[in-house]
Design a protein around this motif. Structure first.
Motif, PDB file in Angstrom:
ATOM      1  N   VAL A  54     -27.397  17.483 -25.033  1.00  0.00           N
ATOM      2  CA  VAL A  54     -28.661  17.617 -25.759  1.00  0.00           C
ATOM      3  C   VAL A  54     -29.782  17.980 -24.784  1.00  0.00           C
ATOM      4  O   VAL A  54     -30.588  18.871 -25.053  1.00  0.00           O
ATOM      5  CB  VAL A  54     -28.997  16.319 -26.515  1.00  0.00           C
ATOM      6  N   VAL A  55     -29.815  17.301 -23.643  1.00  0.00           N
ATOM      7  CA  VAL A  55     -30.883  17.568 -22.679  1.00  0.00           C
ATOM      8  C   VAL A  55     -30.769  19.003 -22.174  1.00  0.00           C
ATOM      9  O   VAL A  55     -31.737  19.781 -22.214  1.00  0.00           O
ATOM     10  CB  VAL A  55     -30.832  16.560 -21.518  1.00  0.00           C
ATOM     11  N   ALA A 106     -37.105  20.890 -29.353  1.00  0.00           N
ATOM     12  CA  ALA A 106     -36.548  22.191 -28.984  1.00  0.00           C
ATOM     13  C   ALA A 106     -36.454  23.094 -30.210  1.00  0.00           C
ATOM     14  O   ALA A 106     -36.821  24.276 -30.163  1.00  0.00           O
ATOM     15  CB  ALA A 106     -35.170  22.006 -28.350  1.00  0.00           C
ATOM     16  N   LEU A 129     -35.836  14.862 -28.852  1.00  0.00           N
ATOM     17  CA  LEU A 129     -35.810  15.984 -27.913  1.00  0.00           C
ATOM     18  C   LEU A 129     -35.267  17.237 -28.609  1.00  0.00           C
ATOM     19  O   LEU A 129     -35.826  18.335 -28.492  1.00  0.00           O
ATOM     20  CB  LEU A 129     -34.934  15.608 -26.719  1.00  0.00           C
ATOM     21  N   ALA A 130     -34.176  17.036 -29.365  1.00  0.00           N
ATOM     22  CA  ALA A 130     -33.590  18.173 -30.075  1.00  0.00           C
ATOM     23  C   ALA A 130     -34.590  18.749 -31.068  1.00  0.00           C
ATOM     24  O   ALA A 130     -34.732  19.974 -31.189  1.00  0.00           O
ATOM     25  CB  ALA A 130     -32.316  17.729 -30.798  1.00  0.00           C
ATOM     26  N   SER A 149     -31.485  21.440 -25.092  1.00  0.00           N
ATOM     27  CA  SER A 149     -32.886  21.481 -25.521  1.00  0.00           C
ATOM     28  C   SER A 149     -33.747  22.211 -24.506  1.00  0.00           C
ATOM     29  O   SER A 149     -34.538  23.088 -24.858  1.00  0.00           O
ATOM     30  CB  SER A 149     -33.437  20.062 -25.699  1.00  0.00           C
ATOM     31  N   ILE A 199     -32.772  11.287 -28.096  1.00  0.00           N
ATOM     32  CA  ILE A 199     -32.256  12.659 -27.947  1.00  0.00           C
ATOM     33  C   ILE A 199     -32.453  13.453 -29.241  1.00  0.00           C
ATOM     34  O   ILE A 199     -32.594  14.665 -29.205  1.00  0.00           O
ATOM     35  CB  ILE A 199     -30.784  12.709 -27.461  1.00  0.00           C
ATOM     36  N   VAL A 252     -27.054  21.757 -28.411  1.00  0.00           N
ATOM     37  CA  VAL A 252     -27.854  20.624 -28.881  1.00  0.00           C
ATOM     38  C   VAL A 252     -27.150  19.944 -30.053  1.00  0.00           C
ATOM     39  O   VAL A 252     -26.943  18.731 -30.054  1.00  0.00           O
ATOM     40  CB  VAL A 252     -29.261  21.092 -29.317  1.00  0.00           C
ATOM     41  N   VAL A 310     -25.627  13.063 -24.497  1.00  0.00           N
ATOM     42  CA  VAL A 310     -26.998  13.104 -23.984  1.00  0.00           C
ATOM     43  C   VAL A 310     -27.160  14.306 -23.051  1.00  0.00           C
ATOM     44  O   VAL A 310     -28.129  15.067 -23.154  1.00  0.00           O
ATOM     45  CB  VAL A 310     -27.327  11.800 -23.221  1.00  0.00           C
TER      46      VAL A 310
END
Lengths: 766, 143, 115
Positions: B126-127, A750, A746-747, B130, A743, B73, B123
């Motif tokens: 964040v998902v 972004a 992923l962050a 993002s 994660i 996030v 999680v």
């Protein structure tokens, strides 16, 4: 204890909010933390002074025998007190000194994190966690030294400090791990009792040299000393902190800490005093040649670090006692001198000590602090520095190795020290008033309270030497030396050789003080010689590295993506193919028995869509085909018992198409840019890679090299993880650390997207 | 988006958004026992808001999110990391040792609250955060 | 079923590599998407394919029925799918920004660092 160490990090994380809330007064609030920590650590003093130790241990990575354990004994308590005590004043001071600075919140974040790292370093009882904190101090100090990041000089100095200390850190890590494996434990408290095992092992020399490289780089011993004066690029409160109680003392701390397990060998008794004495004299000599007040102080720090290394190296009971005393005295006077220097700079607008004069009437409190601290540095009675210097002479006289060499350098250093102390105490404050770039004024309360308190403490410790002795020093000596017979502090040692040496050095020092300007002018020619010093070596090495990097970049990275890819793919085909064909029996199977109709349809659909995507001339066609591939793969997941994957794939596929719609169609049409020959070549490579993976998969499905670890997950999901969806239990429990990393990726992606679109280089410059 | 949004789409989005968000939370909570979890829940939530974005515009979607997705996030990462140290602080156990508590919640009765669930919430955030950061940034660049 | 999927994976890899070797940046993106699908399918298939027994445990039971699908590759692939999306978004935007600056859809014109 854990909370005490980590509180600095936690508070650092809260700074942005606090800053919005409190604005300019935030320094008062933040200073409460180190003040509280000082009280907290001080509450251990009676216990530690009575000879006890406090040992707290948390499991961190038990599978690697890495504990997060903290040891509070005399040595670490003294450091903890200095770090948090001086830290309090530094925070107060900085709020005033850097008032109105754009990046002030950043400064607080870094300095709090730095303080916490430093506390962690001195309190760690595990070699690995000690090393982690050690590196953290390198990184946070990099941020602090490079605080004025818009200046090239700051960035360069910060990088230099980082490269030297982290480079040494590598050696240190190797040394610590070697030591841990020889001793059979990474717990420092146990290693200290196992000194003989380490000293008798064949690896002793290697361990010692590796650890010394680490500590010498951190504590700026000759010839790795050049980064320290350059680190003056940092704001003054940072310099005060780095030089007095923290950063550079980390190396000295580690030497003192490991003295019981590494010390008392011939190698230790020669290497340490040799480098220490050279550093001591070099530092003082360079200080004498400088006129910029911060530079002078930085060089005297070198002197102090050299002295401490030398004393620890001599290693007698008296020498260790002298080292601890000197360390305390130095922390007190150096912090206050740096803060005074900052006030002078702040108030007069110049750093050049020859351009200041007659400030005593305008800045009385600053003058008071400066005189007390500078006299302590010069080693004049009745200040604490005098006691430290007497003990230093005594210890050097009693040393068993290199005695005369050490004595000559020590006395010479003391003479120069008197002169420098006089310069700092007198030049800016007395004599004729001189015109300065800005109109001088007394420093505000937040800026004089620190230096005045610390300087007064130096006087008190000198007048009432039993206070520091009973309070902390005797306990510190015990932790470094072991049981001692007689250690006491007193101003009056009787008419003995050390006193004679003191008097002689003061006499010569006074002469050197009056001849300061003249002698300095005579020494200017040395500039040319020093240009060939170790710093030049560092720069040559850096240039060489850059040159090599450029050369290999030119060779490997020619700017054509497809050649990179072709290189990678050729390597892939070569290595995987070689392993596959020599180590195993690759088989080409056409065994489609048991394939259901729907599965065959999906498989054909995926392949067809992929082929269309690769050959179509329309962007829309390609996007649609890619969508078909994605949904086909999702169906495969669903059919073969992976509902979670199916759902995820469908959702991501939808979002992907959306993404392509948002961006891709603002890009130009497909173009056929490659020649037919290039296309043929690419097709051959593509088919080769595809075939390789088909073969690999056909071979792999029939092969079981190890027992699958999934069995553990399947069996323990419900009993241990209390979850019935095994995939999810793996994600959030068994392998949560992996997921955490994912994660974070992923962050980052972004943030990357956001930054690329919202921040443009042209706009940042404004 | 720039073109006139269709009435059907906007009406549907208005109704679907709360449903999808609820559904995503449902998926998150049941994820430990049945298909679902933070990744899937976050993606479902993100598709709901993305639908809303297409039906209206980016500022409407931003308002519907209530929280800056970037903050989400960061918060998600903090929550996920903190869930790993609960055991460290409370029981002195290694990073990411799971912790379980039985909690009584009115109406639902006994519930299992656990550090893996808190982690999964991280999680999820964040998902969702993002994907929404990416989609909103791109949509705003478009406008 | 695994042999059939092996050919599907091979086909996806071939198509992905071919697209990534093109000079057009848009084709590179298509290639990236195909590549991540191929890699996920590779991992998923390598563990063996089982029909109709997802790695779920029935309520009240301690272990799933025997012959259950391997959960580990599923967990790996699940995160990989989501990350692939993040990385794809990053790549797409990077390419878009590069295109804005260079105004060319030809990778060969992007080989200099000066703009």
């Amino acid at each position: 204890m854990l909370l005490a160490v980590l509180s600095g990090f936690l508070l650092a994380a809260a700074v942005p909010w606090l800053y919005k809330l409190l604005q300019g007064r935030i320094n008062w609030a933040l200073a409460l933390l180190p003040a509280g920590l000082t009280v907290y650590f001080a509450s251990f003093m009676p216990e530690i002074a009575a000879g006890d130790q406090v040992l707290v241990s948390y499991n961190w990575i038990p599978s690697l025998d890495i504990q997060l354990s903290f040891l509070l004994d005399g040595l670490s308590l003294m450091f903890a007190l200095l770090i948090s005590g001086i830290g309090t004043f530094i925070l107060l001071y900085a709020g005033s000194y850097l008032h109105g600075d754009r990046d002030l919140p950043k400064f607080y974040i870094f300095i709090l994190a730095f303080m916490a790292s430093m506390l962690g370093l001195v309190l760690s009882n595990n070699l690995i966690s000690l090393f982690v904190f050690w590196e953290l101090t390198s990184i946070t100090s990099y941020m602090l030294i490079g605080y004025h990041h818009e200046q090239l000089k700051s960035r360069k100095s910060a990088l230099q400090g980082l490269l030297v200390t982290v480079g040494g850190g590598m050696a240190l890590m190797a040394g610590l791990i070697l030591m841990g494996s020889v001793a059979g434990t990474y717990e420092i408290s146990e290693i200290l009792n196992n000194g003989d095992v380490i000293r008798d092992s064949g690896l002793y020399t290697g361990i010692l040299i590796l650890i010394l490289i680490g500590t010498f780089s951190k504590s700026a011993q000759v010839p790795l000393h050049f980064w320290l004066p350059n680190a003056m690029a940092a704001p003054t409160p940072v310099s005060a902190y780095l030089h007095s109680a923290t950063m550079v003392k980390a190396g000295v701390y580690l030497l003192a800490r490991l003295n019981p397990s590494l010390g008392e060998t011939e190698l230790w008794h020669t290497i340490l005093p040799l480098f220490g004495a050279l550093t001591m004299f070099t530092g003082m000599f360079l200080a004498y040649r400088s006129t910029e007040i911060k530079k002078i102080l930085a060089y005297t720090t070198l002197m102090a670090l050299g002295t401490l290394t030398m004393l620890i190296g001599i290693g007698t009971e008296l020498a260790i006692g002298a080292a601890m005393t000197f360390l305390l005295a130095h922390a007190l006077y150096k912090a206050s001198l740096f803060l005074v220097a900052g006030s002078l700079d702040h108030s007069t607008g110049t750093k050049d000590i020859t351009k200041m004069g007659g400030l005593a009437r305008i800045m009385p409190i600053t003058t008071y602090a400066a005189i007390l601290a500078a006299l302590s540095m010069a080693g004049i009675a009745p200040l604490f520095g005098f006691i430290a210097k007497e003990m230093l002479f005594e210890a050097v006289l009693e040393s068993n190795y290199l005695t005369s060499f050490l004595l000559v350098l020590t006395v010479a250093t003391a003479m120069l020290g008197v002169a420098i102390g006089g310069v700092i105490a007198l030049r800016p404050f007395f004599g004729a008033r001189k015109e300065t770039p800005s109109k001088p004024h007394e420093a505000p309360f937040a800026m004089w309270i620190g230096p005045a308190t610390l300087a007064t403490l130096g006087l008190l410790c000198g007048l009432l030497p039993f206070l520091p002795e009973r309070g902390i020093l005797s306990a510190a000596v015990t932790s470094v030396y072991g049981e001692y017979e007689s250690f006491y502090l007193t101003l009056w040692h009787g008419f003995n050789l050390p006193l004679m040496l003191s008097i002689a050095s003061i006499a010569v020092g006074v002469l050197l003080f009056f001849g300061w300007d003249a002698i300095r002018a005579r020494l200017l020619w040395l500039d040319k010689v020093f240009a060939y010093g170790p710093e030049r070596g560092y720069e040559k090495a850096l240039d060489g590295m850059n040159w090599t990097a450029q050369w290999q970049t030119r060779v490997l990275q020619n700017g054509y993506l497809r050649y990179y890819l072709l290189t990678i793919l050729a390597t892939l085909i070569g290595l995987v193919g070689y392993t596959l064909f020599t180590g195993y029996e690759p088989r080409l199977l056409f065994d489609f028995v048991g394939v259901q109709f729907i599965e065959a349809v999906i498989a054909i659909l995926i392949v067809l869509a992929a082929v269309v995507a690769a050959t179509t001339h329309s962007r829309l066609g390609a996007v649609v085909s890619v969508g078909v591939v994605g949904f086909g793969v999702a169906l495969v997941y669903v059919l073969f018992s992976a509902p979670d994957l199916g759902i995820t794939q469908v959702l991501v596929e939808t979002l992907t198409v959306l993404l392509l719609v948002l961006v891709l169609f603002r890009l130009p049409e497909f173009l056929d840019l490659s020649s037919t020959a290039a296309r043929m070549r690419d097709a051959v490579v593509a088919v080769a890679v595809g075939s390789l993976f088909t073969l690999l998969l056909l071979t792999a499905t029939e092969l079981q090299l190890h027992d699958p670890i999934s069995q553990f997950f399947v069996e323990n999901s419900e009993p241990e993880g209390h979850g019935r969806n095994i995939v999810n239990v793996i994600l959030v429990d068994f392998r949560a650390l992996d997921t955490l990393g994912e994660i974070f990726v992923l962050a980052l992606a972004a943030i990357g997207v956001y930054a690329m679109i919202k921040f443009r280089a042209e706009e940042y410059k404004k | 988006m720039t073109s006139m949004p269709s009435l059907i789409l906007s009406t549907a989005a208005r109704v679907l958004l709360p449903l999808l968000v609820l559904f995503s939370i449902f998926l998150l909570l049941r994820g430990h026992d049945l298909p679902g979890g933070g990744f899937i829940g976050g993606l479902v939530g993100a598709s709901g808001y993305t639908l809303y974005l297409f039906a209206f515009d980016s500022s409407a979607a931003r308002a519907a999110l209530r929280m800056d997705p970037r903050t989400m996030v960061g918060l998600g990462l903090v929550i996920a990391t903190l869930s790993g140290v609960i055991g460290t602080f409370v029981r002195g156990e290694p990073f990411f040792t799971s912790q379980w508590w039985e909690v009584y919640v009115p109406i639902f009765g006994e519930m299992k609250l656990s550090s893996p669930l808190i982690f999964d919430l991280g999680v999820y955030m964040v998902v969702l955060g993002s994907v929404m950061t990416i989609v909103l940034t791109l949509a705003e660049a478009e406008e | 079923m695994e042999p059939l999927m092996a050919y599907v994976v091979g086909g996806l890899y071939a198509a992905a590599i071919y697209m990534m070797l093109r000079r057009s940046i848009v084709k590179l993106v298509i290639g990236l998407i195909l590549l991540s699908n191929a890699a996920n399918l590779l991992i998923f298939t390598a563990a063996g394919l089982v029909r109709g027994t997802p790695p779920l445990i029935a309520e009240g039971a301690q272990v799933p029925p025997p012959g259950v699908a391997d959960p580990l590759p599923q967990a790996l692939v699940l995160t990989a799918i989501v990350i692939a999306f993040g990385v794809l978004a990053f790549a797409v935007v990077l390419i878009h920004r590069a295109y804005e600056i260079v105004k060319a859809d030809d990778l060969d014109q992007m080989k200099s660092t000066d703009t």
